[in-house]
Scaffold this active site. Structure first.
Site, PDB file in Angstrom:
ATOM      1  N   GLY A   1      39.084 -70.100  73.734  1.00  0.00           N
ATOM      2  CA  GLY A   1      38.234 -70.003  75.435  1.00  0.00           C
ATOM      3  C   GLY A   1      37.615 -71.375  75.867  1.00  0.00           C
ATOM      4  N   HIS A   2      37.370 -71.154  77.429  1.00  0.00           N
ATOM      5  CA  HIS A   2      36.542 -72.408  77.671  1.00  0.00           C
ATOM      6  C   HIS A   2      35.276 -72.611  77.553  1.00  0.00           C
ATOM      7  CE1 HIS A   2      35.199 -68.606  80.666  1.00  0.00           C
ATOM      8  NE2 HIS A   2      34.723 -69.111  79.826  1.00  0.00           N
TER       9      HIS A   2
END
Length: 355
Positions: free
Chosen positions: A241-242
């Site tokens: 994920g970011h």
């Protein structure tokens, strides 16, 4: 006179710092399993479960621990870490396919891209504006390198890899087919029952000597960058994920998912199908076994597990039903314990007053 095929055992012993027990002039040209190896094969023994095959092996040479030297009936390369030594030998016998420098006629390359003359750009690859590609780097067929990407030396994008705008890739990396790096993170803000997309303005920075398996995705940061450290190894079909940060030399097995803004330390090992919740930290030197779910930070090195192993369906259903009542059971036990303690205190008081 043409050179003889393969590598001599003497050469391998010197190159990899092994002690050779056997013929230094014997040459090997391929690898094979211990039980199926022949006189031209190199094999290894690292797992004690396969020791039963050692006495019957026909291998040209076995890489194994010095403690097993006397038990090996054929040539032996004695190494402290047989598996790692075997891996280095195999890499020498099976080098990656060479790619001719230059640009395929079907590649689409922006005029502003800076590409080293020794790099190789394959068929139907797309290279965007202001891209920088280092020496001997290979951009395989169907790869897309978007604007402002930087790639170091000796990195290989095998096929259909996508590097989104502004991504920075180090040297000696290997990306397997369909890897996507720098796609938007899952940033959404709720507003009156709707979702508002949050612009993902960070990037992804990948260090040196990183390997990323097929169909793995690494999201770009929402504000700051997503960071993958040096020597990180990822299996297939992993989601990062970011704003995740992964420390140097951590290995992650297939189908794992790391949620946004999690921080993973150095030299960690994360098993297959592990889920890591967002906004938590895992310290260095942590091992998480397969199918575990990490819902809180881990601050001490060690081995961690969660989840239930497979069981016969009727018994699993009964246990699952009991698990749902676990909190009620604990409360009942506490009530009984407290009642027993209160009863004991009353009896002691009565006994004292009787005196």
């Amino acid at each position: 006179m043409s050179a003889q095929p393969g590598l001599s055992l003497g050469e391998l012993a010197v190159r990899f710092g092994c002690i050779l027990k056997g013929d230094p002039d014997l040459r090997v040209s391929r690898v094979a399993a211990l039980e199926r190896a022949d006189a031209q094969s190199v094999t290894f023994l690292a797992n004690p479960r396969y020791r039963r095959y050692l006495q019957q092996t026909k291998a040209g040479v076995v890489v194994l621990d010095p403690k097993l030297a006397d038990a090996c009936p054929v040539n032996a390369l004695l190494a402290k870490n047989p598996y790692a030594t075997y891996a280095r030998i195999a890499a020498l016998l099976y080098p990656p396919p060479s790619a001719p420098p230059g640009r395929h006629a079907t590649a689409v390359i922006d005029a502003s891209a800076q590409i080293d003359a020794s790099a190789s750009i394959g068929p139907h690859a797309v290279v965007g504006a202001r891209v920088k590609i280092g020496a001997r780097t290979v951009i395989g067929p169907g790869c897309v390198v978007m604007d402002d990407v930087t790639i170091g030396d000796d990195t290989r994008l095998t096929a259909n890899v996508t590097l989104c705008h502004g991504v920075i890739i180090g040297s000696r990396c290997l990306f397997h087919p369909s890897v996507v790096i720098g796609s938007d993170g899952f940033g959404l803000a709720p507003d009156q029952g709707e979702w508002i997309k949050v612009p993902q303005v960070g990037s992804v920075r990948v260090g040196d000597d990183v390997e990323i398996g097929a169909s793995t995705s690494i999201d770009r940061g929402a504000i700051d960058d997503t960071v993958i450290g040096d020597g990180v190894k990822m299996d297939n079909q992993i989601q990062i994920g970011h704003n995740v940060r992964i420390g140097d030399h951590t290995a992650i097995a297939g189908c794992a998912g790391i949620s946004g803004s999690a921080t993973i330390g150095k030299r960690c090992m994360i098993g297959g199908m592990v889920g890591v919740a967002g906004h938590l930290s895992i310290c260095d030197d942590v091992v998480i076994t397969g199918k575990s779910f990490v819902s809180g930070s881990i601050r001490r090195p060690g081995y961690y597990s969660s989840g239930l192993p497979v069981d016969e369906t009727p018994r699993f259903r009964k246990n699952a039903a009991r698990f749902q009542r676990l909190d009620e059971f604990v409360r009942e036990v506490r009530r009984e314990r407290d009642a027993a303690e209160d009863g004991g205190a009353t009896q002691d008081s009565d006994s004292t007053s009787g005196e």
